[in-house]
Scaffold this active site. Structure first.
Site, PDB file in Angstrom:
ATOM      1  N   LYS A 199      -7.795  -2.057   1.730  1.00 22.22           N
ATOM      2  CA  LYS A 199      -7.291  -3.405   1.491  1.00 22.22           C
ATOM      3  C   LYS A 199      -6.112  -3.781   2.384  1.00 22.22           C
ATOM      4  O   LYS A 199      -5.958  -4.936   2.752  1.00 22.22           O
ATOM      5  CB  LYS A 199      -6.878  -3.539   0.023  1.00 22.22           C
ATOM      6  CG  LYS A 199      -8.053  -3.403  -0.950  1.00 22.22           C
ATOM      7  CD  LYS A 199      -7.586  -3.356  -2.394  1.00 22.22           C
ATOM      8  CE  LYS A 199      -8.774  -3.191  -3.348  1.00 22.22           C
ATOM      9  NZ  LYS A 199      -8.329  -3.024  -4.750  1.00 22.22           N
ATOM     10  N   VAL A 200      -5.254  -2.804   2.680  1.00 25.00           N
ATOM     11  CA  VAL A 200      -4.030  -3.101   3.411  1.00 25.00           C
ATOM     12  C   VAL A 200      -3.899  -2.107   4.564  1.00 25.00           C
ATOM     13  O   VAL A 200      -4.064  -0.905   4.380  1.00 25.00           O
ATOM     14  CB  VAL A 200      -2.797  -2.985   2.483  1.00 25.00           C
ATOM     15  CG1 VAL A 200      -1.512  -3.120   3.279  1.00 25.00           C
ATOM     16  CG2 VAL A 200      -2.856  -4.026   1.386  1.00 25.00           C
TER      17      VAL A 200
END
Lengths: 350, 350, 350, 350
Positions: free
Chosen positions: D302-303
């Site tokens: 996600k990041v």
């Protein structure tokens, strides 16, 4: 092959609150909520204790504050007569401030080191870690050894930590202080007493153990923590109006608060600490002293309720704003240092 | 009119881990996650350090643990030879344990008192508050005074806190210990040394200040914190395999970890602490020692990495489970106490 | 080469509170201090809300509780009629509980993974990490996809999350629940409604996005969070005496507390929640809802003051003690489930 | 007799970061340690995401930030094109920002109110408390009611919260915005979408329950949280380079991070969020999402790891420094707003 210099390349630089004026920001925070509002109130109380002509200001330091870049804040506070006594954990004063006074530095550690995955490698390289900051352990051993040299030269009798730390200041004065901003050195020059009530718990502890070991059964220096307590109590009796500025909790907080009761034990009625500010992230709910509220301290008769404020923040964020505020408000300009070391050395202390 | 007895009616009762067997619960926790899994691992390490025939176990206590009802846990640990030395803040040992040994109690404070809104009233009634627990301040003054009496009777020379606390144990032995479970008394009987490296920072500090004040320029007792450090270092040298069980951080954690380095300073190579458990709610992110990881301590060469575990919990919840686990696993039955006080008193310590 | 099975070898096993009787331990904690005393009071309040024949018990779940091994605690609570409704974050219900109902497991992650140093490797292996717990991402995608299948089969209109989760229970009933202890399945069988007011914020969100995308402009299922709120409010109106057992804060806490006000908006005066317990490590000082006291909630007219208790602990430690206490006290044996799903489906809800 | 005006006399005033230049202070902090160094790095990442011409900036808000005096910070960020979308808890947007847009204020509560001892009195006076801040509950009911009026006027079909909040902006535009700095109004004017994925969990929830109740079985507005998720995913697909600035955790953090996976579910490969900053006091050790590290999010894909930073601070202290830094660095001057509302309204969203 990895060497020390792969890790120790970027020094920590100490923040200079004389360069930033946070007064408008802090005042605006006072009209908001939560920690910002608390911080603004604490800044105001800090300003008040500096402005109160009767007030002796006691700075309490716990946590790795000097290695974290706050050394100049406290050295400036001493230089500007904003502080009359310091009570600290030993690490701030000896391992970190005196250490830098000897010409050594603290180093910025890469973020990944916090993971703990590199600690075995650091140990092999003689590098000590404080969260995200690094120390050359060989330099720290030089610092330990210097404290032994100082102990060797002092009269072989019980000393308060204050007396010993004053000798550390004299050492820097004589041998040259290698950093422009040393708390120990500025306090020496300004006759500001520094107490480390748990003094063996730091670099000086190693020096003192070596000193006592070498002396064997002969006369030797010892460190009398009761004398520390006696001396700070004498100061409270001599100057009843006091304010506490506390960073972290632990022994310094407890020790400084307790002098009100100690004066009473000596048959001298003194007022509670009139002003009190504490910056901490400790939680109140574990019942430990470090996070205990200043209201709770008032049940013990130690801290007055009118001007007390807890600030819930890690110190590197809050301390520059609080001291920056007090510095730029400028009440210190009209203040004279109390030179409490002189009080203690002329007084008939035991 | 409100009186003391309106507040002081329900005593704190100390938890008895011999009555509850948490072994199956803790083992089940070991197959889950987060703090429960950490606690199970810490329980296993606690069991291992008790079961290791070479290991000297050092119990470190910070925070208001005795007043909070954990006194019997630690007294039982001493009685069962699970602990060979104790390093503590002064409050646990003097203000709380010795205080109960003199026949006094701690009291359950109503929940509303935590608000801080009643602290002025408590002060007027001579009641001191520790979060949700209350103390009769007049009784505490009796405790302070007893510490002065003990100081008056000791030889007027530098003492380690251990020597002084041993005299407190002897006092209870001679005058009768008024509580069935006293850490100070059980440690006295079992020759378990207790160190309070910041000793003036408690009830005994008041007694010592009074003692020194009364003696004036004459010979007097002083408290040598360097001697504390020297003595604990001697024990590490005499018994190189060690384990630390730490509740809270602060001075006890730092002091006990540091002896590895101190031995090195004395030219004696000793291994790092082999086992280490810490129960704390301190946060790692402020860089202070209390919350610093045991991995970080390994960069300093103080704690080995194989058997170390932090448990993130308030002590009253985790300690009964951890000691209950080690007690009911029963490795202590095969263990002999090290009677380290005897080691120190026969050794040629300075 | 490292493969998935190098990481995913030891499954999390869910703790079984029916196997450990913590009643004596918890009662003893009630006579101590700090968190232990709070926990004992919270256990008593939990017991009271189960024993109160008028009380509807609402369980609120935030945080990764099911993956952490607490699934069976909550499934047993439903099975024993100790809980009448559940309000949860989506992850507990869909990604974790329903996921295990499909036959998948959570895995114990080695301690070193918490450092974050292995996350890139985990990503490459399609392994997701929750602190010290691991999930096979490919299995999670199967779970996502199953939620899409369920959406495809439902009537293309706005649904409450409760309606949708009930369909998930029916799916497990029809296709076989592959775990002995599923919250979703037990709640389906016991007609206990489960609400996830922020439902798109989980595995089901991915399924629903896929469903809506595939349907394009045609009729499709939507998730009406206002309907959730309306339904829970209807339950409060139908059964005015209520208790909240909250693990963590966040949306479930806010949502469940708010129904008192919502009933008032609909012109129905209902009492505040009569009982309230919250287990959390959130700090009060940031002013956020998760850590806000239950007293603060009373200023909003949401929670009564007589039986409310915060417990400051990580959930894996406190929840087994609290539910174990209520289970072994046995008040649930005299309790009949409210089967609130039936109330909602026969009522003229919009 | 105590009246409302005894409590509600001093309004919270919103901090104005355009008035204080913290750039030198923040840069100096970057050479220190602990939170100060983290904050400086986060400020740099914030500046980078504003300066990156490809980057869409998503602001995530959890906690009572607007009532705490941070409203103008976020309104200015929208006005200066520093933010392209907002994901928030409902309270910030409806109960607090829109509430002030209707002409109401938040009030400074005296410090003693935090004790919880006055909450019964506040309830009687129709005053709601958020830690140290007060709200007139009757005014809040007006706000609830206005949200019902808006719902009544909208088409009776499933809406995303974004569509509904856009209608709130239009309402302020039509009826006059009564505050100079409204996030809802500025976002309306700048076509910045605002998502509240748990929308019923706030003042608007009450309005929507009233709306649905009044409509009975007839056509009515519903709030489709899946549509929220679908829309934000469309934006990520349309503008693959993204940065997250997160204050607090909870649903906004989870929701915004998840769009990377949602895009993948729709068969569109998009990069992880390139920049991510989170300000929080949540602890990592309870395994909950709010305190989970951004590294952990990278295991979920996600990041990205290159530019992520957690800042451990209460928001009122850190947010003015972070946004003040980005504002005074001035990269926003070269930036054009993405007007993402237009993207969503012209796109073939379902």
């Amino acid at each position: 092959m990895v060497t020390k210099s792969d890790y120790l390349h970027t020094p920590v630089e100490h923040i200079d609150v004389t360069q930033f004026n946070p007064v408008p920001l802090v005042e605006a925070m006072g009209r908001t909520a939560f920690t910002a509002r608390d911080l603004a109130r604490a800044a105001d109380i800090t300003h008040r204790m500096v402005a109160d002509r009767d007030c002796g200001v006691i700075l309490c330091l716990a946590g790795s504050l000097v290695s974290a870049g706050l050394k100049k804040v406290f050295a400036d506070a001493v230089r500007c007569n904003m502080v009359d006594a310091i009570v600290s954990t030993g690490a701030n004063i000896v391992d970190q401030d005196f250490f830098e006074g000897l010409g050594f530095r603290h180093w910025v550690g890469e973020e990944k080191l916090r993971s703990g995955m590199f600690d075995a490698e650091l140990r092999d390289l003689h590098i000590d870690r404080i969260y995200d900051t690094l120390i050359d352990e060989d330099e720290l051993r030089t610092c330990d050894d210097t404290t032994r040299v100082i102990a060797d030269e002092l009269e072989p009798r019980p000393h308060s930590s204050r007396e010993y730390i004053r000798a550390m200041g004299a050492y820097l004065d004589k041998n040259g202080c290698k950093t422009p901003d040393s708390i120990v050195y500025e306090a020496y020059r300004a006759d500001v007493p520094i107490f480390c009530p748990a003094f063996s718990d730091c670099s000086a502890g190693f020096g003192l153990v070596a000193h006592q070991h070498a002396r064997g059964d002969g006369p030797k220096l010892s460190l009398d923590s009761a004398k520390d307590f006696y001396e700070l109590t004498q100061l409270k009796i001599a100057n009843p109006t006091t304010g506490l500025f506390m960073v972290g909790g632990g022994v310094p907080k407890n020790f400084a608060q307790d002098v009100v009761v100690a004066a009473d034990v000596l048959g001298r009625e003194v007022p509670m600490h009139k002003y009190a500010v504490q910056v901490t992230v400790a939680d109140v709910r574990d019942g430990a002293l470090s996070g205990s509220t200043l209201k709770e301290a008032s049940s013990w008769g130690k801290v007055d309720l009118a001007f007390e404020q807890m600030v819930y923040s890690e110190a590197t964020l809050a301390v520059p704003l609080l001291f920056g505020y007090a510095y730029h408000k400028g009440a210190w300009k009209a203040r004279t240092g109390r030179r409490w070391n002189q009080v203690l050395e002329t007084a008939a202390v035991p």
